[in-house]
Design a protein around this motif. Structure first.
Motif, PDB file in Angstrom:
ATOM      1  N   SER A  13      46.946 -29.739 -66.359  1.00 13.82           N
ATOM      2  CA  SER A  13      48.110 -29.236 -67.075  1.00 13.82           C
ATOM      3  C   SER A  13      48.383 -30.119 -68.279  1.00 13.82           C
ATOM      4  O   SER A  13      48.016 -31.295 -68.296  1.00 13.82           O
ATOM      5  CB  SER A  13      49.334 -29.229 -66.165  1.00 13.82           C
ATOM      6  OG  SER A  13      50.489 -28.840 -66.889  1.00 13.82           O
ATOM      7  N   LEU A  14      49.046 -29.535 -69.285  1.00 15.12           N
ATOM      8  CA  LEU A  14      49.491 -30.297 -70.443  1.00 15.12           C
ATOM      9  C   LEU A  14      51.003 -30.436 -70.465  1.00 15.12           C
ATOM     10  O   LEU A  14      51.554 -31.050 -71.376  1.00 15.12           O
ATOM     11  CB  LEU A  14      49.029 -29.619 -71.739  1.00 15.12           C
ATOM     12  CG  LEU A  14      47.528 -29.657 -72.006  1.00 15.12           C
ATOM     13  CD1 LEU A  14      47.195 -28.860 -73.248  1.00 15.12           C
ATOM     14  CD2 LEU A  14      47.030 -31.073 -72.138  1.00 15.12           C
TER      15      LEU A  14
ATOM     16  N   TYR B 215      44.890 -33.674 -63.994  1.00 16.83           N
ATOM     17  CA  TYR B 215      46.028 -32.922 -63.455  1.00 16.83           C
ATOM     18  C   TYR B 215      45.960 -31.416 -63.708  1.00 16.83           C
ATOM     19  O   TYR B 215      46.702 -30.657 -63.090  1.00 16.83           O
ATOM     20  CB  TYR B 215      47.349 -33.463 -64.014  1.00 16.83           C
ATOM     21  CG  TYR B 215      47.640 -34.856 -63.546  1.00 16.83           C
ATOM     22  CD1 TYR B 215      48.016 -35.108 -62.240  1.00 16.83           C
ATOM     23  CD2 TYR B 215      47.520 -35.941 -64.419  1.00 16.83           C
ATOM     24  CE1 TYR B 215      48.271 -36.397 -61.805  1.00 16.83           C
ATOM     25  CE2 TYR B 215      47.774 -37.231 -63.988  1.00 16.83           C
ATOM     26  CZ  TYR B 215      48.146 -37.447 -62.681  1.00 16.83           C
ATOM     27  OH  TYR B 215      48.389 -38.723 -62.252  1.00 16.83           O
TER      28      TYR B 215
ATOM     29  N   ILE C 141      53.112 -33.017 -65.145  1.00 27.72           N
ATOM     30  CA  ILE C 141      52.250 -34.186 -64.947  1.00 27.72           C
ATOM     31  C   ILE C 141      53.031 -35.310 -64.279  1.00 27.72           C
ATOM     32  O   ILE C 141      52.537 -35.965 -63.351  1.00 27.72           O
ATOM     33  CB  ILE C 141      51.647 -34.638 -66.294  1.00 27.72           C
ATOM     34  CG1 ILE C 141      50.639 -33.596 -66.787  1.00 27.72           C
ATOM     35  CG2 ILE C 141      50.986 -36.002 -66.172  1.00 27.72           C
ATOM     36  CD1 ILE C 141      50.124 -33.852 -68.179  1.00 27.72           C
TER      37      ILE C 141
ATOM     38  N   TYR D  79      44.526 -33.949 -68.752  1.00 28.10           N
ATOM     39  CA  TYR D  79      44.283 -32.536 -68.444  1.00 28.10           C
ATOM     40  C   TYR D  79      43.172 -32.386 -67.407  1.00 28.10           C
ATOM     41  O   TYR D  79      43.276 -31.561 -66.500  1.00 28.10           O
ATOM     42  CB  TYR D  79      43.948 -31.765 -69.716  1.00 28.10           C
ATOM     43  CG  TYR D  79      43.739 -30.299 -69.458  1.00 28.10           C
ATOM     44  CD1 TYR D  79      44.830 -29.471 -69.221  1.00 28.10           C
ATOM     45  CD2 TYR D  79      42.476 -29.744 -69.437  1.00 28.10           C
ATOM     46  CE1 TYR D  79      44.661 -28.116 -68.970  1.00 28.10           C
ATOM     47  CE2 TYR D  79      42.287 -28.406 -69.185  1.00 28.10           C
ATOM     48  CZ  TYR D  79      43.389 -27.595 -68.950  1.00 28.10           C
ATOM     49  OH  TYR D  79      43.213 -26.266 -68.689  1.00 28.10           O
ATOM     50  N   LYS D  80      42.120 -33.189 -67.548  1.00 26.55           N
ATOM     51  CA  LYS D  80      41.031 -33.111 -66.576  1.00 26.55           C
ATOM     52  C   LYS D  80      41.494 -33.546 -65.187  1.00 26.55           C
ATOM     53  O   LYS D  80      41.051 -33.008 -64.185  1.00 26.55           O
ATOM     54  CB  LYS D  80      39.845 -33.972 -67.012  1.00 26.55           C
ATOM     55  CG  LYS D  80      39.032 -33.361 -68.119  1.00 26.55           C
ATOM     56  CD  LYS D  80      37.856 -34.246 -68.472  1.00 26.55           C
ATOM     57  CE  LYS D  80      37.029 -33.620 -69.568  1.00 26.55           C
ATOM     58  NZ  LYS D  80      35.894 -34.462 -69.960  1.00 26.55           N
TER      59      LYS D  80
ATOM     60  N   ASN E  11      54.740 -29.702 -74.117  1.00 23.80           N
ATOM     61  CA  ASN E  11      53.290 -29.737 -74.205  1.00 23.80           C
ATOM     62  C   ASN E  11      52.868 -31.005 -74.953  1.00 23.80           C
ATOM     63  O   ASN E  11      53.375 -31.294 -76.040  1.00 23.80           O
ATOM     64  CB  ASN E  11      52.795 -28.485 -74.939  1.00 23.80           C
ATOM     65  CG  ASN E  11      51.304 -28.342 -74.902  1.00 23.80           C
ATOM     66  OD1 ASN E  11      50.572 -29.301 -75.125  1.00 23.80           O
ATOM     67  ND2 ASN E  11      50.850 -27.140 -74.644  1.00 23.80           N
TER      68      ASN E  11
ATOM     69  N   VAL F 274      45.082 -37.430 -73.639  1.00 28.30           N
ATOM     70  CA  VAL F 274      45.560 -36.112 -73.199  1.00 28.30           C
ATOM     71  C   VAL F 274      44.442 -35.349 -72.513  1.00 28.30           C
ATOM     72  O   VAL F 274      44.657 -34.683 -71.488  1.00 28.30           O
ATOM     73  CB  VAL F 274      46.132 -35.312 -74.390  1.00 28.30           C
ATOM     74  CG1 VAL F 274      46.359 -33.865 -74.040  1.00 28.30           C
ATOM     75  CG2 VAL F 274      47.434 -35.944 -74.858  1.00 28.30           C
TER      76      VAL F 274
END
Length: 118
Positions: A102-103, A100, A108, A97-98, A29, A93
């Motif tokens: 995912s964190l 893809y 990613i 996140y916006k 993460n 980050v």
């Protein structure tokens, strides 16, 4: 063992360095990685036992009597730089996140490779 007890500041900084470094390597993460990076930057030393702050009241006694103020200034500078890098990293980050959704670093990277292949 007695050396470890008298130098507990060094032991604490080594432990913090280890925690931060392992967190940086093992976490997937991105936010947890940056928390590990902050812990890694936190491990610093600037205190010397038995010395006093370099504030002159009765004239200069001896150079060995005072703590060097340079490490404390460098630690404060490091904290400011660490906060700035953390803010910039968290902004990146958020953009990741916006885009893809995912964190997870591996996910990613997989999505980025899929985009490049298209």
């Amino acid at each position: 063992m007695s050396q470890l007890l008298t130098n507990y500041y060094e032991a604490a900084s080594v432990i913090l360095f280890g925690i931060g470094f392992m967190n940086l390597l093992l976490q997937r993460n991105l936010i947890k990685k940056f928390i590990g990076l902050n812990i890694l930057f936190l491990a610093a030393k600037g205190y010397v036992a038995g010395r006093t702050a370099p504030i002159l009241t009765n004239g200069i006694i001896d150079a060995d009597y005072y703590i060097n103020p340079i490490p404390a200034g460098l630690v404060l500078t490091g904290i400011v730089v660490s906060v700035s890098v953390t803010a910039f990293s968290l902004a990146l980050v958020l953009r990741l996140y916006k885009h893809y959704g995912s964190l997870d670093m591996d996910e990613i990277l997989r999505m980025m490779r899929e985009e490049e292949g298209e």
